[in-house]
Design a protein around this motif. Structure first.
Motif, PDB file in Angstrom:
ATOM      1  N   UNK A 184      74.990  38.269 103.554  1.00  0.00           N
ATOM      2  CA  UNK A 184      73.737  37.529 103.737  1.00  0.00           C
ATOM      3  C   UNK A 184      72.775  38.303 104.636  1.00  0.00           C
ATOM      4  N   UNK A 185      73.290  38.857 105.726  1.00  0.00           N
ATOM      5  CA  UNK A 185      72.430  39.646 106.610  1.00  0.00           C
ATOM      6  C   UNK A 185      71.906  40.891 105.905  1.00  0.00           C
TER       7      UNK A 185
ATOM      8  N   UNK B 189      66.698  39.207  96.975  1.00  0.00           N
ATOM      9  CA  UNK B 189      66.714  37.798  96.599  1.00  0.00           C
ATOM     10  C   UNK B 189      67.964  37.438  95.798  1.00  0.00           C
ATOM     11  N   UNK B 190      68.359  38.277  94.836  1.00  0.00           N
ATOM     12  CA  UNK B 190      69.514  37.981  93.992  1.00  0.00           C
ATOM     13  C   UNK B 190      70.795  37.898  94.816  1.00  0.00           C
TER      14      UNK B 190
ATOM     15  N   UNK C 230      74.353  32.277  98.846  1.00  0.00           N
ATOM     16  CA  UNK C 230      74.094  30.861  99.118  1.00  0.00           C
ATOM     17  C   UNK C 230      74.954  29.975  98.215  1.00  0.00           C
ATOM     18  N   UNK C 231      75.088  30.357  96.952  1.00  0.00           N
ATOM     19  CA  UNK C 231      75.925  29.598  96.027  1.00  0.00           C
ATOM     20  C   UNK C 231      77.384  29.635  96.458  1.00  0.00           C
ATOM     21  N   UNK C 232      77.852  30.812  96.882  1.00  0.00           N
ATOM     22  CA  UNK C 232      79.244  30.918  97.324  1.00  0.00           C
ATOM     23  C   UNK C 232      79.484  30.130  98.606  1.00  0.00           C
TER      24      UNK C 232
ATOM     25  N   UNK D 223      72.989  30.794 105.296  1.00  0.00           N
ATOM     26  CA  UNK D 223      72.653  31.379 103.990  1.00  0.00           C
ATOM     27  C   UNK D 223      71.432  30.712 103.357  1.00  0.00           C
ATOM     28  N   UNK D 224      71.380  29.389 103.404  1.00  0.00           N
ATOM     29  CA  UNK D 224      70.302  28.674 102.730  1.00  0.00           C
ATOM     30  C   UNK D 224      68.923  29.037 103.267  1.00  0.00           C
ATOM     31  N   UNK D 225      68.695  29.024 104.603  1.00  0.00           N
ATOM     32  CA  UNK D 225      67.371  29.418 105.110  1.00  0.00           C
ATOM     33  C   UNK D 225      67.015  30.868 104.798  1.00  0.00           C
ATOM     34  N   UNK D 226      68.028  31.742 104.787  1.00  0.00           N
ATOM     35  CA  UNK D 226      67.771  33.147 104.458  1.00  0.00           C
ATOM     36  C   UNK D 226      67.258  33.292 103.031  1.00  0.00           C
ATOM     37  N   UNK D 227      67.917  32.592 102.105  1.00  0.00           N
ATOM     38  CA  UNK D 227      67.471  32.659 100.712  1.00  0.00           C
ATOM     39  C   UNK D 227      66.086  32.044 100.551  1.00  0.00           C
ATOM     40  N   UNK D 228      65.869  30.904 101.192  1.00  0.00           N
ATOM     41  CA  UNK D 228      64.563  30.240 101.100  1.00  0.00           C
ATOM     42  C   UNK D 228      63.452  31.133 101.640  1.00  0.00           C
TER      43      UNK D 228
END
Length: 739
Positions: free
Chosen positions: A554-555, A563-564, A570-572, A623-628
């Motif tokens: 994630x980092x 993004x991918x 995030x899904x994992x 993970x979620x905020x990073x992806x967003x």
């Protein structure tokens, strides 16, 4: 004749085979669930009985295909070219729709899907015929709209009647037998099984063999004319046979009754629903042969309105394909699991969530129950409570429900379907069997206050899917028919490519879903006390490895604005948190399996599971905020922010390396070292946050990036804190096991 029609015929035949596969995968739940859920026999015995029923039903079926030929539209209004496109649109839609329902594990009606696919495609083809000036302008002359209205009324009728009847009969049956029914069954068992056998036999005669080659009009008239005598004779004969088997040969006649009902439903399924899978393809083949003989692709297909009997060898081949699918299809088990999970007697992890509607229904039911209890005499309440007093864990089997409820399911479903057939009502086998199962589970108090909202949500989801089946089938078939007729040859190849692509995607989605379930298939409730310990240790070690991997990736994704990668992580992380949350719901089952002197072990077990859930939640909140952030195309981190996070990541990785090693060896000598490393990491995080505050004041970073930086560091601190707590509880947990 244009070769494209030969291609279409070949495709229709291939799709017929696929239709048999996806159709059986969906409808198998109708006749398997009662036997499988009650474990009336080993699975191979149940499957063998159902297979014999399918083969006999296929062979004895008359193969009448009127519903595919003229049940929804009038073939005399269409040319060969148009009707072939209509049939192809129907089969393409049918495969896509049923495969989609099978993938998500929801039962639906193959009859409803077929009728509305035919209706949707026929409407579009009719509009094209009218637009070309090749027929009358009144679409009512092309479409048999009354059939669709009859199906809709059948949906509403079957849902309500099946649920109510199942509830009432199950309630009365449980009042008679209770959950501890062995003693009572010695007296009333033969009469109960005699009644059940009579209903099942009646169903097999008037529904399973209706229209078959052995059920000639003369035999049918004879049976109908002497129905009362027939039913009375069947009841007396089956009751006497049940008494002999039970008292003289000590055979559990309930098991035989459930297997007989399974055979009867499988027989009816193959004998009556075969048209849903091959009827359109056979009609297309017959149309092709008629056009080839005439040499005119514009010939009118009025001959399709004539009665036709399918080839016996074709029916046998279809039966063999259905039987093979029954044994090999994993999706059939998925659909069955949905109903069994909703109807099971015990509590546990629920597949469906809670909605405002389900919560409202439960509150309404509780209020009604309180009102009834106010005027119900106390002795009556005590009597009812005694009859419904549940079995304790030692008395329970590992079946989802008992044989009494299984026989009620099969008996009521058989009676309702047979009654609907005699009254010429378009009841759906799927709808009746499912709603009877839900009604009996409700009356059997399987839906307690701990599970009712989730079970009701599941039922509402399935019912919504039924109504959506009609709308989706109509709309998709209309769209496919439009593409086929508008684009002609290119449209055929485009839609075939779309079908292949969709099937590949749904297959991948199904495999991913099954992989996630298999990774968590070691349910606590199905293992011994000693096994629980080993499972938990292995799961925690595996979870920690996933945590450090997802955190690190994630980092990297944030640093590179990938993004991918962030979406994947995030899904994992979400899956990891769902698994940990699911484990919390299994705590109660695990504690019941622990020995009485394992009080401390149980206490530490609860702590470990709770900390595991907190670790996974903190990871997801990273993970979620990073992806967003990256998904919204916000500005990335500065060089200083990246360097701070890289130092933190390095320290986190070192801590987890030690944690994983201790979990692997069950040697916790380095526990103090981990605590010191944790303190150093917290100091490092505090310094990094102070530096970020300075950067913010000096305007050297964007506000969005700064907020994300604080979220990552804060949740990292929480994640490490909970991991250390987990490790400490794990040490105590393992120590108690060894003692």
């Amino acid at each position: 004749m244009d070769p494209i029609f030969t291609v279409i015929v070949i495709v229709l035949l291939v799709l017929a085979v696929s239709g048999l596969v996806v159709g059986v995968s969906n409808d198998a739940a109708n006749f398997l669930n009662s036997a499988i859920g009650s474990k009336a026999a080993p699975r191979w015995v149940i499957m063998t009985v159902a297979s014999v029923g399918i083969l006999l039903g296929s062979v004895f079926s008359s193969g009448m295909m009127e519903i595919a030929r003229n049940g929804v539209f009038h073939p005399a209004m269409f040319s060969f070219q148009d009707i072939m496109m209509l049939f192809l649109a129907v089969m393409i839609t049918d495969i896509i729709l049923l495969d989609l329902f099978n993938t998500v594990g929801l039962p639906t009606s193959t009859t409803v899907s077929l009728v509305f696919e035919l209706l949707g495609a026929a409407v579009i083809v009719s509009l094209f015929v009218i637009s070309r000036g090749e027929g009358p302008g009144d679409i009512g002359q092309y479409i048999n709209s009354g059939k669709a209205l009859a199906i809709i009324s059948g949906i509403l009728l079957s849902v309500v009647v099946a649920c109510v009847c199942g509830s009432i009969i199950m309630y009365l049956t449980r009042m008679i037998f209770s959950f501890r029914y062995k003693e009572t069954f010695k007296v009333f068992g033969p009469f109960w099984c005699g009644f059940a056998f009579t209903a099942i036999t009646y169903f097999a005669l008037f529904k399973g063999l209706k229209g078959s080659s052995i059920m000639t009009p003369e035999i049918a008239e004879l049976l109908n004319g002497n129905r009362t005598v027939l039913l009375l004779g069947l009841f007396l004969g089956w009751t006497l046979l049940s008494a002999v088997l039970q008292h003289l040969f000590k055979i559990n006649v309930l098991r035989i009754t459930v297997l007989a009902g399974t055979f009867s439903l499988a027989l009816a399924f193959a004998g009556n629903d075969l048209v849903n899978f091959i009827g359109v393809s056979v009609a297309g083949l017959d149309s092709y042969q008629l056009a080839r003989e005439s040499g005119d692709v514009q010939m009118i297909m009025g001959d399709l309105a004539k009665p036709v009997v399918a080839n016996t060898w074709l029916l046998l081949a279809a039966g063999l394909i259905m039987t093979l699918t029954l044994w090999t299809s994993k999706k059939a088990r998925t659909v069955s699991a949905t109903e069994i999970n909703l109807a099971r007697q015990d509590e546990g992890v629920e597949r469906f969530g809670s909605t405002s509607m389900s919560r409202g229904i439960v509150r309404f039911a509780l209020n009604v129950n309180k009102s009834v209890n106010r005027w119900l005499p106390e002795p009556v309440q005590r009597f009812i409570k005694k009859r419904f007093y549940p079995l304790n864990p030692k008395e329970r089997s590992d079946a989802s429900f008992d044989l009494i409820r299984a026989t009620v399911n099969l008996t009521v479903a058989s009676l309702l379907i047979a009654l609907g057939t005699s009254l010429k009502l378009p009841l759906s086998t799927t709808y009746v069997t499912f709603m009877v199962g839900m009604g009996t589970s409700l009356a059997d108090r399987a839906w307690g206050r701990e599970s009712a909202v989730y079970r009701i949500t599941g039922v509402l989801t399935v019912i919504s899917g039924w109504f959506l089946t009609a709308l989706i089938a109509f709309g998709v078939a209309a769209l496919v028919a439009t593409i086929l007729i508008w684009l002609n040859k290119p449209g055929v190849y485009i839609m075939l490519g779309v079908v292949v692509l969709i099937l590949i995607q749904t297959s991948r989605a199904y495999r991913r879903r099954m992989k996630r379930q298999e990774s968590h298939s070691q349910s606590i409730a199905s293992h011994s006390s000693g096994d629980i310990m080993e499972i938990l240790v292995n799961e925690i070690r595996a979870t920690m490895k996933k945590v450090v991997f997802i955190y690190n990736q994630t980092l990297i994704g944030v640093f590179n604005e990938d993004r991918k990668l962030l979406k994947k992580m995030t899904e994992q992380a979400a899956e990891l948190h769902q698994e940990a949350h699911k484990r919390k719901h299994e705590v109660f089952s695990a504690l019941q399996l622990l020995k009485n002197n394992d009080i401390n072990t149980g206490h530490y077990y609860v702590q470990v599971v709770d900390y595991l859930n907190e670790v996974s939640k903190a990871l997801y909140h990273i993970c979620k905020p990073c992806f967003t952030h990256i998904d919204n195309n916000h500005e990335g981190f500065t060089k200083e922010q990246v360097e701070d996070l890289m130092r933190i990541n390095k320290e986190v990785s070192e801590i987890y390396d030690r944690i994983i090693h201790m979990l692997k060896t069950s040697n916790f000598d380095d526990l103090d070292t981990v605590m010191n490393m944790r303190d150093d990491l917290f100091d490092m995080i505090s310094d990094a946050m102070l530096e970020q505050i300075r950067r913010t004041k000096k305007g050297r970073t964007s506000s969005k990036a700064g907020t994300l930086f604080f979220e990552i560091t804060s949740e990292t601190k929480t994640m490490i804190l909970q991991s250390r707590n987990l490790l400490k509880s794990q040490k105590l947990f393992v120590s108690n096991i060894e003692e």
